[in-house]
Motif scaffolding. Structure first.
Motif, short mmCIF file in Angstrom:
data_model
loop_
_atom_site.label_atom_id
_atom_site.label_comp_id
_atom_site.label_asym_id
_atom_site.label_seq_id
_atom_site.Cartn_x
_atom_site.Cartn_y
_atom_site.Cartn_z
N MET A 16 0.84 -1.18 0.00
CA MET A 16 0.00 0.00 0.00
C MET A 16 0.88 1.25 0.00
SD MET A 16 -2.89 1.15 2.73
CE MET A 16 -4.36 0.69 1.85
N LYS A 17 0.51 2.19 -0.78
CA LYS A 17 1.26 3.42 -0.93
C LYS A 17 1.12 4.31 0.32
CE LYS A 17 1.82 7.08 -4.33
NZ LYS A 17 1.35 7.57 -5.63
N TYR A 18 2.25 4.84 0.79
CA TYR A 18 2.23 5.77 1.91
C TYR A 18 2.02 7.17 1.34
CZ TYR A 18 3.50 8.34 6.07
OH TYR A 18 3.47 9.18 7.15
N GLU A 19 0.90 7.77 1.68
CA GLU A 19 0.59 9.11 1.19
C GLU A 19 0.60 10.11 2.34
OE1 GLU A 19 -2.32 9.36 -2.09
OE2 GLU A 19 -2.77 7.29 -1.51
N TRP A 20 1.64 10.92 2.38
CA TRP A 20 1.79 11.88 3.47
C TRP A 20 0.65 12.87 3.52
CZ3 TRP A 20 1.96 16.72 1.52
CH2 TRP A 20 2.41 16.88 0.22
N ARG A 21 0.03 13.17 2.37
CA ARG A 21 -1.09 14.13 2.35
C ARG A 21 -2.25 13.65 3.22
NH1 ARG A 21 0.68 14.06 -2.97
NH2 ARG A 21 1.36 16.06 -3.77
N LYS A 22 -2.41 12.34 3.29
CA LYS A 22 -3.51 11.77 4.08
C LYS A 22 -3.07 11.44 5.50
CE LYS A 22 -5.79 9.79 0.05
NZ LYS A 22 -6.15 8.56 -0.66
N ARG A 23 -1.87 10.94 5.68
CA ARG A 23 -1.42 10.46 6.99
C ARG A 23 -0.78 11.54 7.86
NH1 ARG A 23 0.72 4.33 6.42
NH2 ARG A 23 -0.91 3.60 5.04
N GLU A 24 -0.33 12.60 7.26
CA GLU A 24 0.35 13.64 8.04
C GLU A 24 -0.32 15.00 7.87
OE1 GLU A 24 4.64 13.50 7.55
OE2 GLU A 24 4.49 11.39 7.02
N LYS A 25 -1.63 14.98 7.88
CA LYS A 25 -2.39 16.22 7.71
C LYS A 25 -2.05 17.25 8.77
CE LYS A 25 -6.41 14.56 5.20
NZ LYS A 25 -7.86 14.43 5.19
N SER A 26 -1.78 16.79 9.99
CA SER A 26 -1.50 17.73 11.07
C SER A 26 -0.21 18.51 10.83
CB SER A 26 -1.43 17.00 12.41
OG SER A 26 -0.35 16.09 12.41
N LEU A 27 0.69 17.99 10.00
CA LEU A 27 1.94 18.69 9.69
C LEU A 27 1.88 19.46 8.38
CD1 LEU A 27 4.57 15.95 10.59
CD2 LEU A 27 3.99 17.99 11.91
N TYR A 28 1.23 18.87 7.37
CA TYR A 28 1.29 19.44 6.04
C TYR A 28 0.01 20.11 5.54
CZ TYR A 28 5.91 17.47 5.44
OH TYR A 28 7.24 17.19 5.57
N MET A 29 -1.08 19.89 6.21
CA MET A 29 -2.34 20.45 5.75
C MET A 29 -3.04 21.24 6.86
SD MET A 29 -2.41 19.37 2.69
CE MET A 29 -1.98 18.07 1.59
N THR A 30 -2.29 22.06 7.54
CA THR A 30 -2.87 22.83 8.64
C THR A 30 -3.70 23.99 8.11
OG1 THR A 30 -0.93 24.24 8.80
CG2 THR A 30 -0.94 22.26 10.17
N THR A 31 -4.60 24.44 8.95
CA THR A 31 -5.40 25.63 8.62
C THR A 31 -5.27 26.59 9.79
OG1 THR A 31 -7.39 24.63 9.56
CG2 THR A 31 -7.04 24.36 7.21
N GLY A 32 -5.11 27.82 9.47
CA GLY A 32 -5.00 28.83 10.52
C GLY A 32 -3.64 28.77 11.20
N ILE A 33 -3.50 29.61 12.19
CA ILE A 33 -2.26 29.67 12.96
C ILE A 33 -2.34 28.65 14.08
CG2 ILE A 33 -0.81 31.10 14.42
CD1 ILE A 33 -1.83 33.51 12.80
N GLN A 34 -1.32 27.80 14.17
CA GLN A 34 -1.29 26.75 15.18
C GLN A 34 0.11 26.60 15.74
OE1 GLN A 34 -2.79 22.96 13.78
NE2 GLN A 34 -4.20 23.95 12.38
N MET A 35 0.21 26.09 16.95
CA MET A 35 1.49 25.73 17.55
C MET A 35 1.63 24.23 17.33
SD MET A 35 4.11 26.86 19.33
CE MET A 35 3.75 28.15 20.47
N LEU A 36 2.68 23.82 16.64
CA LEU A 36 2.89 22.41 16.33
C LEU A 36 4.18 21.91 16.96
CD1 LEU A 36 2.12 22.39 12.50
CD2 LEU A 36 0.59 21.67 14.34
N LYS A 37 4.17 20.67 17.41
CA LYS A 37 5.39 20.01 17.84
C LYS A 37 5.83 19.16 16.65
CE LYS A 37 7.65 17.23 21.23
NZ LYS A 37 7.69 16.82 22.61
N ILE A 38 6.96 19.52 16.06
CA ILE A 38 7.45 18.85 14.86
C ILE A 38 8.46 17.76 15.27
CG2 ILE A 38 8.61 19.15 12.65
CD1 ILE A 38 5.99 20.71 12.84
N PRO A 39 8.19 16.53 14.86
CA PRO A 39 9.15 15.47 15.18
C PRO A 39 10.43 15.61 14.35
CG PRO A 39 7.41 14.62 13.78
CD PRO A 39 7.04 16.04 14.11
#
Length: 128
Positions: free
Chosen positions: A1-24
Protein backbone atom coordinates in the motif's frame (compact mmCIF):
# COMPACT_ATOMS: atom_id res chain seq x y z
CA UNK A 1 0.00 0.00 0.00
CA UNK A 2 1.26 3.42 -0.93
CA UNK A 3 2.23 5.77 1.91
CA UNK A 4 0.59 9.11 1.19
CA UNK A 5 1.79 11.88 3.47
CA UNK A 6 -1.09 14.13 2.35
CA UNK A 7 -3.51 11.77 4.08
CA UNK A 8 -1.42 10.46 6.99
CA UNK A 9 0.35 13.64 8.04
CA UNK A 10 -2.39 16.22 7.71
CA UNK A 11 -1.50 17.73 11.07
CA UNK A 12 1.94 18.69 9.69
CA UNK A 13 1.29 19.44 6.04
CA UNK A 14 -2.34 20.45 5.75
CA UNK A 15 -2.87 22.83 8.64
CA UNK A 16 -5.40 25.63 8.62
CA UNK A 17 -5.00 28.83 10.52
CA UNK A 18 -2.26 29.67 12.96
CA UNK A 19 -1.29 26.75 15.18
CA UNK A 20 1.49 25.73 17.55
CA UNK A 21 2.89 22.41 16.33
CA UNK A 22 5.39 20.01 17.84
CA UNK A 23 7.45 18.85 14.86
CA UNK A 24 9.15 15.47 15.18
CA UNK A 25 12.72 14.92 14.01
CA UNK A 26 12.77 14.33 10.23
CA UNK A 27 15.33 13.74 7.49
CA UNK A 28 15.71 16.14 4.57
CA UNK A 29 17.94 16.71 1.57
CA UNK A 30 18.75 20.40 1.67
CA UNK A 31 20.51 23.07 -0.35
CA UNK A 32 21.43 26.41 1.20
CA UNK A 33 22.18 29.51 -0.79
CA UNK A 34 21.59 33.17 -1.29
CA UNK A 35 20.44 35.48 -4.01
CA UNK A 36 17.55 35.94 -6.36
CA UNK A 37 15.42 32.79 -6.80
CA UNK A 38 14.54 33.88 -10.35
CA UNK A 39 17.83 32.57 -11.74
CA UNK A 40 18.97 29.49 -13.61
CA UNK A 41 21.15 28.49 -10.63
CA UNK A 42 18.15 28.32 -8.31
CA UNK A 43 16.22 26.33 -10.92
CA UNK A 44 19.11 23.84 -11.12
CA UNK A 45 19.12 23.50 -7.34
CA UNK A 46 15.40 22.66 -7.34
CA UNK A 47 15.94 20.16 -10.18
CA UNK A 48 18.76 18.53 -8.21
CA UNK A 49 16.58 18.15 -5.10
CA UNK A 50 13.75 16.59 -7.08
CA UNK A 51 16.11 14.41 -9.12
CA UNK A 52 17.65 12.96 -5.98
CA UNK A 53 14.28 12.58 -4.26
CA UNK A 54 12.78 10.64 -7.15
CA UNK A 55 15.90 8.45 -7.41
CA UNK A 56 15.56 7.66 -3.69
CA UNK A 57 11.87 6.90 -4.14
CA UNK A 58 12.66 4.41 -6.91
CA UNK A 59 15.19 2.61 -4.71
CA UNK A 60 12.55 2.19 -2.01
CA UNK A 61 9.84 1.25 -4.50
CA UNK A 62 11.93 -1.58 -6.00
CA UNK A 63 12.96 -2.90 -2.59
CA UNK A 64 16.63 -2.03 -3.08
CA UNK A 65 17.07 -0.96 0.56
CA UNK A 66 14.55 -3.21 2.29
CA UNK A 67 11.06 -4.50 1.63
CA UNK A 68 9.41 -2.40 -1.07
CA UNK A 69 8.08 0.88 0.31
CA UNK A 70 5.96 2.97 -2.03
CA UNK A 71 5.38 6.59 -1.09
CA UNK A 72 4.59 9.97 -2.56
CA UNK A 73 7.61 12.30 -2.79
CA UNK A 74 7.30 15.00 -0.15
CA UNK A 75 6.78 18.64 -1.15
CA UNK A 76 9.49 21.21 -1.63
CA UNK A 77 9.91 23.28 1.53
CA UNK A 78 12.01 26.32 2.27
CA UNK A 79 13.14 28.77 4.89
CA UNK A 80 13.80 32.30 3.67
CA UNK A 81 15.25 35.42 5.20
CA UNK A 82 17.15 38.44 3.92
CA UNK A 83 20.52 39.95 4.68
CA UNK A 84 19.03 43.38 5.21
CA UNK A 85 15.77 44.72 6.52
CA UNK A 86 13.23 45.49 3.76
CA UNK A 87 12.86 49.17 2.88
CA UNK A 88 9.22 50.31 2.75
CA UNK A 89 8.17 46.63 2.65
CA UNK A 90 10.23 45.90 -0.46
CA UNK A 91 12.70 43.02 -0.23
CA UNK A 92 15.85 43.09 -2.36
CA UNK A 93 15.79 39.62 -3.94
CA UNK A 94 19.57 39.64 -4.39
CA UNK A 95 19.87 39.73 -0.60
CA UNK A 96 17.68 36.69 0.06
CA UNK A 97 19.16 33.81 2.05
CA UNK A 98 17.47 30.43 1.79
CA UNK A 99 17.52 26.78 2.66
CA UNK A 100 15.34 24.64 0.41
CA UNK A 101 14.61 21.01 1.17
CA UNK A 102 12.63 17.86 0.49
CA UNK A 103 11.85 15.41 3.25
CA UNK A 104 13.00 11.78 2.93
CA UNK A 105 11.89 8.50 4.56
CA UNK A 106 13.00 7.99 8.15
CA UNK A 107 15.18 5.00 7.20
CA UNK A 108 17.21 7.03 4.73
CA UNK A 109 20.79 7.69 5.87
CA UNK A 110 24.05 9.38 4.85
CA UNK A 111 25.49 6.23 3.27
CA UNK A 112 22.44 5.87 1.04
CA UNK A 113 22.60 9.57 0.21
CA UNK A 114 26.21 9.30 -1.00
CA UNK A 115 25.28 6.34 -3.20
CA UNK A 116 22.30 8.17 -4.74
CA UNK A 117 24.35 11.29 -5.41
CA UNK A 118 27.02 9.25 -7.20
CA UNK A 119 24.49 7.38 -9.34
CA UNK A 120 22.44 10.46 -10.18
CA UNK A 121 25.54 12.52 -11.00
CA UNK A 122 26.86 9.74 -13.27
CA UNK A 123 23.56 9.63 -15.18
CA UNK A 124 23.53 13.41 -15.64
CA UNK A 125 27.15 13.47 -16.90
CA UNK A 126 26.45 10.71 -19.42
CA UNK A 127 23.47 12.63 -20.84
CA UNK A 128 25.53 15.78 -21.40
Amino acid sequence: MKYEWRKREKSLYMTTGIQMLKIPKMKFITIAGEGNPNTAQFTHQIEALYGLSYAIRMKYKTGYYEDPFIYTVYPLEGVWTSKEKPIDGVVDKEGLVYQIMIRQPDTFNAERFDEIVEETYAKKIIRL
